[in-house]
Structures are given as C-alpha cells and as structure tokens.
Write an enzyme that holds these catalytic residues in place. Structure first.
Site, mmCIF file in Angstrom:
data_model
loop_
_atom_site.group_PDB
_atom_site.id
_atom_site.type_symbol
_atom_site.label_atom_id
_atom_site.label_comp_id
_atom_site.label_asym_id
_atom_site.label_seq_id
_atom_site.Cartn_x
_atom_site.Cartn_y
_atom_site.Cartn_z
ATOM 1 N N TYR A 69 -56.799 -35.712 25.503
ATOM 2 C CA TYR A 69 -55.262 -37.271 26.673
ATOM 3 C C TYR A 69 -55.454 -37.959 26.172
ATOM 4 O O TYR A 69 -56.301 -38.654 25.212
ATOM 5 C CB TYR A 69 -55.716 -37.051 28.357
ATOM 6 C CG TYR A 69 -56.874 -38.431 28.573
ATOM 7 C CD1 TYR A 69 -56.704 -39.384 28.701
ATOM 8 C CD2 TYR A 69 -58.039 -37.299 28.451
ATOM 9 C CE1 TYR A 69 -58.386 -40.118 29.039
ATOM 10 C CE2 TYR A 69 -60.161 -38.555 27.947
ATOM 11 C CZ TYR A 69 -59.801 -39.812 28.559
ATOM 12 O OH TYR A 69 -60.671 -40.734 28.984
ATOM 13 N N CYS A 70 -54.651 -38.957 26.237
ATOM 14 C CA CYS A 70 -54.195 -40.684 25.809
ATOM 15 C C CYS A 70 -53.789 -41.208 26.745
ATOM 16 O O CYS A 70 -53.407 -41.018 28.257
ATOM 17 C CB CYS A 70 -53.718 -40.492 24.108
ATOM 18 S SG CYS A 70 -51.783 -40.152 24.540
ATOM 19 N N ARG A 71 -53.167 -41.898 26.718
ATOM 20 C CA ARG A 71 -52.599 -43.022 27.481
ATOM 21 C C ARG A 71 -51.334 -41.967 28.083
ATOM 22 O O ARG A 71 -51.016 -42.025 28.985
ATOM 23 C CB ARG A 71 -52.249 -44.810 26.334
ATOM 24 C CG ARG A 71 -51.473 -45.666 27.820
ATOM 25 C CD ARG A 71 -51.039 -46.791 27.650
ATOM 26 N NE ARG A 71 -49.926 -46.568 26.698
ATOM 27 C CZ ARG A 71 -48.516 -46.296 27.033
ATOM 28 N NH1 ARG A 71 -48.214 -46.288 28.110
ATOM 29 N NH2 ARG A 71 -47.721 -46.362 25.488
ATOM 30 N N GLY A 73 -49.777 -39.865 26.534
ATOM 31 C CA GLY A 73 -49.481 -38.209 26.506
ATOM 32 C C GLY A 73 -48.550 -37.775 25.292
ATOM 33 O O GLY A 73 -48.845 -36.750 24.805
ATOM 34 N N MET A 98 -53.926 -41.063 30.966
ATOM 35 C CA MET A 98 -54.413 -41.386 31.485
ATOM 36 C C MET A 98 -53.266 -42.390 32.440
ATOM 37 O O MET A 98 -53.693 -42.150 34.099
ATOM 38 C CB MET A 98 -55.385 -42.107 30.764
ATOM 39 C CG MET A 98 -55.789 -43.785 31.474
ATOM 40 S SD MET A 98 -57.550 -43.340 31.789
ATOM 41 C CE MET A 98 -58.497 -44.387 31.406
#
Length: 181
Positions: A69-71, A73, A98
């Site tokens: 995961y990141c902020r 996608g 996130m």
C-alpha cells in the site's frame, strides 16, 4: 510443454485488509517514503519505500499474503510491477491506499515527532518559488516570471500524473529518511 505464469495485480479493499490483519494472514508492506511512514502508517506494516524497493527482501511464505500500500495506490502498483519483474506471479495491493484505509475509519499509528508531510513540504517549496519568481519578475526582470510558470507547470504535471518530482527530491533529504515508528 511451456508453463505460463499469470501475473495479475490483485486489489483488496480496506475491509478485507482489516479482516486479513486480524487473522494474521497478511504481510503488509508500506511503499511510501520514510518520512510518510514515520508520520502515519497502518499498524504492523513494514516499510519498504519504492525509492529503495528490493523485491528480494519481500518475504514469501505459504501462510501469508503480501499486500502493498501507499497513499493512493499509484506507488504500490509500481512496486507490484517490480515484484512481477522479479518473478512473483501474484501480488495484492490496497485499493485507494492509505486514503481509503483512513476513510473506512480504521486505525493508524501516528508519530508526533515525524517531519512535516511531503505534500506540505512541496506546497511550502513550490509556493516560495512562485512568490520569489513573481516578486523578482515585478521588481528585477520579467524573465524571472519563467520560474513561476515552470513551478506551475510542474504542479499541473504532478496533479495529472500523480507523481511529483519535487516530492521525490525532497524525500531524499536526510530529515525525510527517518522512519521511526
């Protein structure tokens, strides 16, 4: 006979990830930069920032599923491609990153000692450059207005592509490399 491995990026939502975390059947990897992770991350996530992402360090076990995961996608999709290139046949990432996790109301681990977020750093630097270019353009030479136009173009590009060169540059600064959880 040739065997083809289907490489498909699986997507899960925040609710499914929460269930997998409760069942302890997931290895959660945060691919954001250390300063972002230090500021706020999903509990029990391991930091493997995209800028230094090494597929060989991603644990592969039969019992757990790797979820990136990141902020939003975007970076987790790029990290997934690196895993595919390294031979992984199935990779999963959190749809919406996130942002979706927080929108669903799930807990995050927040550090008050973390540096200010990269987005705020970008806003401060870009805003300062625009003001500087405008003031110098008004009082010294109109050629300085090019600076403001250049920064504005960069911000438009960042918004359209969801990648920010200034943010990536700022992420490399020493104070943004701390990943204290």
């Amino acid at each position: 006979m040739t065997t083809y491995h289907i490489r498909k990026l699986q997507t899960i939502d925040a609710q499914t990830l929460q269930q997998l975390l409760k069942q302890q059947t997931v290895t959660l990897i945060d691919v954001r930069e250390p300063s972002e992770y230090a500021g706020e991350h999903i509990p029990n996530a391991t930091l493997m920032s995209l800028s230094k992402f090494d597929p060989r360090k991603v644990p592969q076990t039969q019992d757990t599923q790797v979820v990136l995961y990141c902020r939003s996608g975007n970076r987790s999709t790029m990290a997934a491609q690196k895993l595919f290139d390294a031979g992984f046949t199935e990779v999963t990432h959190l749809n919406g990153g996130m942002t979706a996790w927080k929108a669903a109301g799930y807990p995050t681990k927040i550090s008050q000692n973390a540096p200010i977020s990269l987005i705020r750093q970008v806003q401060i630097v870009a805003g300062s450059l625009v003001v500087t270019g405008t003031v110098l353009g008004a009082f010294v030479s109109p050629w300085f207005l090019i600076l403001s136009g250049f920064v504005g173009s960069g911000l438009m590009f960042a918004g359209i592509t969801d990648t920010c060169a200034l943010g990536m540059l700022l992420a490399k600064l020493p104070y943004n490399q701390r990943s204290s959880a």
